[in-house]
Enzyme design. Structure first.
Site, mmCIF file in Angstrom:
data_model
loop_
_atom_site.group_PDB
_atom_site.id
_atom_site.type_symbol
_atom_site.label_atom_id
_atom_site.label_comp_id
_atom_site.label_asym_id
_atom_site.label_seq_id
_atom_site.Cartn_x
_atom_site.Cartn_y
_atom_site.Cartn_z
ATOM 1 C CE1 TYR A 49 -3.108 -2.957 0.303
ATOM 2 C CE2 TYR A 49 -3.368 -2.523 2.628
ATOM 3 C CZ TYR A 49 -3.674 -3.268 1.515
ATOM 4 O OH TYR A 49 -4.555 -4.319 1.613
ATOM 5 C CG HIS A 84 -1.529 -8.799 -0.271
ATOM 6 N ND1 HIS A 84 -1.018 -7.535 -0.162
ATOM 7 C CD2 HIS A 84 -2.858 -8.619 -0.367
ATOM 8 C CE1 HIS A 84 -1.985 -6.637 -0.200
ATOM 9 N NE2 HIS A 84 -3.111 -7.276 -0.322
ATOM 10 N N GLY A 94 -17.183 1.190 -1.201
ATOM 11 C CA GLY A 94 -17.936 2.433 -1.071
ATOM 12 C C GLY A 94 -19.208 2.481 -1.878
ATOM 13 C CB SER A 107 -13.993 -4.375 -0.264
ATOM 14 O OG SER A 107 -12.777 -3.804 -0.680
ATOM 15 N N PRO A 108 -16.056 -4.501 2.871
ATOM 16 C CG PRO A 108 -16.280 -3.976 5.138
ATOM 17 C CD PRO A 108 -15.251 -4.120 4.048
#
Length: 317
Positions: free
Chosen positions: A54, A122, A206, A201-202
């Site tokens: 990241y 990852h 977005g 990413s629940p």
């Protein structure tokens, strides 16, 4: 804040994904990001998620600086395996033993800590068998550099093979109202082995919050190129966001809180421990997300929400 035991690691029932503070979701703000992490800890959100990839290390440095005087208050998770050294178009997924050791030492340095609570691979490696990679990760546990091991985006077979080398604490995979792949790919084995699920990413990156306009996403926001956000698929998927909004309006809460409440509610249905890590770089959204833990969905809500996953148009990436 409620607590959850993920395969032997006690964490807050909801964590904080820190990726967007450094990359992929538009312009970052160092001071606001640090303030968001501090506010999370104040609210009992102690499960922090980052990765060496990241911001090409930026995010680990940011998180490390934010927790330098409160290390004992958090459960720190980071990841390795995505090698971007040749550029994003030539990135590879590595898992060779030497690379594992190198990545861990580099992450410890950037984070400014002497151990990592949960260390993830990852993605499944392209240049090594999972047994070699997890074997090297196990050596990190023996050396005291890592406390617990995790995997990301693996299936039943890979999880079993990895677990045979060393116990796995958690699997991190995308999981939300509009991405339910883990239910068929890995959940049965999670339940059997007592491994936790960490949904990333629940909030559907977005989209499920109803606050994202795909047409206004900047060039630094990868969602502007994501198959589910753009073109005909983006327009078709709007009905999913609208359905979540309808439930939220009926309950007097926000769409984000409904989407998160749905994820939390799946733990009992699936018979596993889970702790989602919604990402944000602003205190306002953090506080809203934490409040989702107090939202309860009834049978009518669930009936309307459960069928939304079948209506998604477009691939995840």
């Amino acid at each position: 804040m409620k607590r959850v035991n993920l395969g032997g690691l006690d964490v807050s029932a909801q964590g904080l994904g820190c990726m967007g503070m450094s990359e992929w979701y538009g312009q970052g703000d160092w001071d606001e990001s640090v303030a968001t992490i501090h506010r999370a800890i104040e609210l009992g959100v102690t499960f922090l998620d980052t990765a060496d990839v990241y911001g090409s290390g930026h995010n680990e440095v940011l998180v490390g600086r934010a927790i330098h005087d409160r290390r004992d208050q958090v459960q720190l998770a980071t990841k390795f395996g995505i090698d971007r050294s040749g550029g994003d178009r030539a990135r590879t997924i590595r898992g060779d033993a030497a690379y594992v050791r190198q990545c861990c030492d580099a992450s410890l340095l950037r984070l400014g800590v002497d151990h990592i609570d949960l260390y993830y691979l990852h993605r499944p490696p392209q240049n090594a068998e999972i047994e070699e990679t997890v074997g090297a990760m196990a050596e990190l546990v023996q050396a005291g550099k890592v406390r617990h091991l995790g995997l990301s985006e693996v299936n039943h077979d890979l999880l079993r093979r990895a677990y045979a080398v060393h116990p796995i604490t958690a699997v991190q995979s995308e999981y939300s109202l509009w991405t339910r792949d883990p239910e068929t790919d890995v959940v049965d084995t999670l339940r059997e082995l007592g491994v936790g699920l960490v949904p990333y990413s629940p909030l559907g990156r977005g989209f499920l919050t109803g606050t994202v306009d795909p047409k206004s996403l900047g060039e630094k926001d990868f969602r502007g190129f994501n198959p589910r956000f753009t073109g005909d698929a983006g327009q078709a998927n709007q009905r999913i966001a609208d359905a979540v909004k309808a439930v939220a309006e009926r309950k007097g809460v926000t769409p984000a809180q409904v989407a998160l409440a749905w994820v939390h509610g799946q733990a009992e249905r699936l018979g596993i421990a889970l702790a989602p890590i919604p990402g944000t770089k602003r205190r306002t959204w953090l506080e809203q997300n934490v409040a989702a833990l107090e939202v309860t969905l009834d049978a009518q809500d669930l009936a309307e929400l459960d069928r939304l996953g079948e209506q998604v148009v477009g691939a995840r990436y």
